[in-house]
Design a protein around this motif. Structure first.
Motif, PDB file in Angstrom:
ATOM      1  N   UNK A   5       0.862  -1.177   0.000  1.00  0.00           N
ATOM      2  CA  UNK A   5       0.000   0.000   0.000  1.00  0.00           C
ATOM      3  C   UNK A   5       0.900   1.228   0.000  1.00  0.00           C
ATOM      4  N   UNK A   6       0.624   2.182  -0.845  1.00  0.00           N
ATOM      5  CA  UNK A   6       1.433   3.393  -0.869  1.00  0.00           C
ATOM      6  C   UNK A   6       0.657   4.541  -0.252  1.00  0.00           C
ATOM      7  N   UNK A   7       0.657   4.596   1.059  1.00  0.00           N
ATOM      8  CA  UNK A   7       0.072   5.700   1.792  1.00  0.00           C
ATOM      9  C   UNK A   7       1.209   6.362   2.548  1.00  0.00           C
ATOM     10  N   UNK A   8       1.144   7.673   2.661  1.00  0.00           N
ATOM     11  CA  UNK A   8       2.182   8.362   3.410  1.00  0.00           C
ATOM     12  C   UNK A   8       1.557   9.473   4.248  1.00  0.00           C
ATOM     13  N   UNK A   9       2.328   9.973   5.170  1.00  0.00           N
ATOM     14  CA  UNK A   9       1.855  11.045   6.036  1.00  0.00           C
ATOM     15  C   UNK A   9       1.338  12.203   5.201  1.00  0.00           C
ATOM     16  N   UNK A  10       0.171  12.710   5.562  1.00  0.00           N
ATOM     17  CA  UNK A  10      -0.421  13.825   4.837  1.00  0.00           C
ATOM     18  C   UNK A  10      -1.458  13.415   3.814  1.00  0.00           C
ATOM     19  N   UNK A  11      -1.504  12.128   3.441  1.00  0.00           N
ATOM     20  CA  UNK A  11      -2.514  11.667   2.486  1.00  0.00           C
ATOM     21  C   UNK A  11      -3.904  11.755   3.112  1.00  0.00           C
ATOM     22  N   UNK A  12      -4.888  12.184   2.317  1.00  0.00           N
ATOM     23  CA  UNK A  12      -6.286  12.184   2.746  1.00  0.00           C
ATOM     24  C   UNK A  12      -6.862  10.807   2.451  1.00  0.00           C
ATOM     25  N   UNK A  13      -7.579  10.253   3.404  1.00  0.00           N
ATOM     26  CA  UNK A  13      -8.170   8.934   3.239  1.00  0.00           C
ATOM     27  C   UNK A  13      -9.615   8.934   3.726  1.00  0.00           C
ATOM     28  N   UNK A  14     -10.398   7.973   3.219  1.00  0.00           N
ATOM     29  CA  UNK A  14     -11.740   7.731   3.734  1.00  0.00           C
ATOM     30  C   UNK A  14     -11.827   6.281   4.168  1.00  0.00           C
ATOM     31  N   UNK A  15     -12.705   6.022   5.111  1.00  0.00           N
ATOM     32  CA  UNK A  15     -12.921   4.669   5.595  1.00  0.00           C
ATOM     33  C   UNK A  15     -14.291   4.616   6.247  1.00  0.00           C
ATOM     34  N   UNK A  16     -14.806   3.401   6.371  1.00  0.00           N
ATOM     35  CA  UNK A  16     -16.112   3.236   6.997  1.00  0.00           C
ATOM     36  C   UNK A  16     -15.961   3.209   8.507  1.00  0.00           C
ATOM     37  N   UNK A  17     -16.779   4.023   9.178  1.00  0.00           N
ATOM     38  CA  UNK A  17     -16.789   4.044  10.627  1.00  0.00           C
ATOM     39  C   UNK A  17     -18.221   3.792  11.073  1.00  0.00           C
ATOM     40  N   UNK A  18     -18.466   3.804  12.372  1.00  0.00           N
ATOM     41  CA  UNK A  18     -19.812   3.568  12.891  1.00  0.00           C
ATOM     42  C   UNK A  18     -20.132   4.595  13.956  1.00  0.00           C
ATOM     43  N   UNK A  19     -21.362   5.107  13.927  1.00  0.00           N
ATOM     44  CA  UNK A  19     -21.767   6.101  14.917  1.00  0.00           C
ATOM     45  C   UNK A  19     -22.224   5.414  16.208  1.00  0.00           C
ATOM     46  N   UNK A  20     -22.760   6.206  17.139  1.00  0.00           N
ATOM     47  CA  UNK A  20     -23.171   5.667  18.435  1.00  0.00           C
ATOM     48  C   UNK A  20     -24.260   4.614  18.303  1.00  0.00           C
ATOM     49  N   UNK A  21     -25.067   4.690  17.246  1.00  0.00           N
ATOM     50  CA  UNK A  21     -26.113   3.689  17.014  1.00  0.00           C
ATOM     51  C   UNK A  21     -25.624   2.530  16.144  1.00  0.00           C
ATOM     52  N   UNK A  22     -24.320   2.439  15.940  1.00  0.00           N
ATOM     53  CA  UNK A  22     -23.687   1.386  15.131  1.00  0.00           C
ATOM     54  C   UNK A  22     -24.070   1.462  13.659  1.00  0.00           C
ATOM     55  N   UNK A  23     -24.514   2.634  13.205  1.00  0.00           N
ATOM     56  CA  UNK A  23     -24.807   2.810  11.784  1.00  0.00           C
ATOM     57  C   UNK A  23     -23.508   3.175  11.067  1.00  0.00           C
ATOM     58  N   UNK A  24     -23.239   2.532   9.916  1.00  0.00           N
ATOM     59  CA  UNK A  24     -22.001   2.855   9.194  1.00  0.00           C
ATOM     60  C   UNK A  24     -22.088   4.205   8.491  1.00  0.00           C
ATOM     61  N   UNK A  25     -20.963   4.882   8.419  1.00  0.00           N
ATOM     62  CA  UNK A  25     -20.864   6.129   7.651  1.00  0.00           C
ATOM     63  C   UNK A  25     -19.435   6.288   7.167  1.00  0.00           C
ATOM     64  N   UNK A  26     -19.261   7.099   6.117  1.00  0.00           N
ATOM     65  CA  UNK A  26     -17.922   7.351   5.569  1.00  0.00           C
ATOM     66  C   UNK A  26     -17.234   8.418   6.402  1.00  0.00           C
ATOM     67  N   UNK A  27     -16.097   8.086   6.953  1.00  0.00           N
ATOM     68  CA  UNK A  27     -15.299   9.019   7.732  1.00  0.00           C
ATOM     69  C   UNK A  27     -14.076   9.366   6.904  1.00  0.00           C
ATOM     70  N   UNK A  28     -13.595  10.585   7.054  1.00  0.00           N
ATOM     71  CA  UNK A  28     -12.371  10.944   6.334  1.00  0.00           C
ATOM     72  C   UNK A  28     -11.396  11.591   7.302  1.00  0.00           C
ATOM     73  N   UNK A  29     -10.138  11.522   6.937  1.00  0.00           N
ATOM     74  CA  UNK A  29      -9.100  12.096   7.776  1.00  0.00           C
ATOM     75  C   UNK A  29      -7.786  12.142   7.019  1.00  0.00           C
ATOM     76  N   UNK A  30      -6.732  12.428   7.746  1.00  0.00           N
ATOM     77  CA  UNK A  30      -5.404  12.561   7.173  1.00  0.00           C
ATOM     78  C   UNK A  30      -4.481  11.544   7.829  1.00  0.00           C
TER      79      UNK A  30
END
Length: 68
Positions: A5-30
């Protein structure tokens, strides 16, 4: 076979996370840190939000996608 995998510091990424009700949503971060040791198939990743707080850490699985 998948390559490294070619990811490095500073790359923007998205991934599936879950809220307090365990519903999935797309989360993004660096990507704060990404380590790809030879002995691990996916590597280790830390992702932070806008404030610099860690919102994801652990295996860098294929559900973590780099955003353009």
């Amino acid at each position: 076979m998948m390559g490294r995998r070619y990811l490095k510091s500073g790359d923007r990424v998205t991934f599936e996370s879950h809220d307090e009700q365990c519903k999935p949503f797309q989360q993004s971060g660096t990507v704060k840190q990404y380590i790809y040791p030879d002995f691990h198939p996916d590597g280790y990743i830390e992702v932070v939000d806008e404030a610099g707080d860690i919102i994801l850490y652990g295996n860098a699985g294929k559900e973590i996608q780099k955003t353009r």
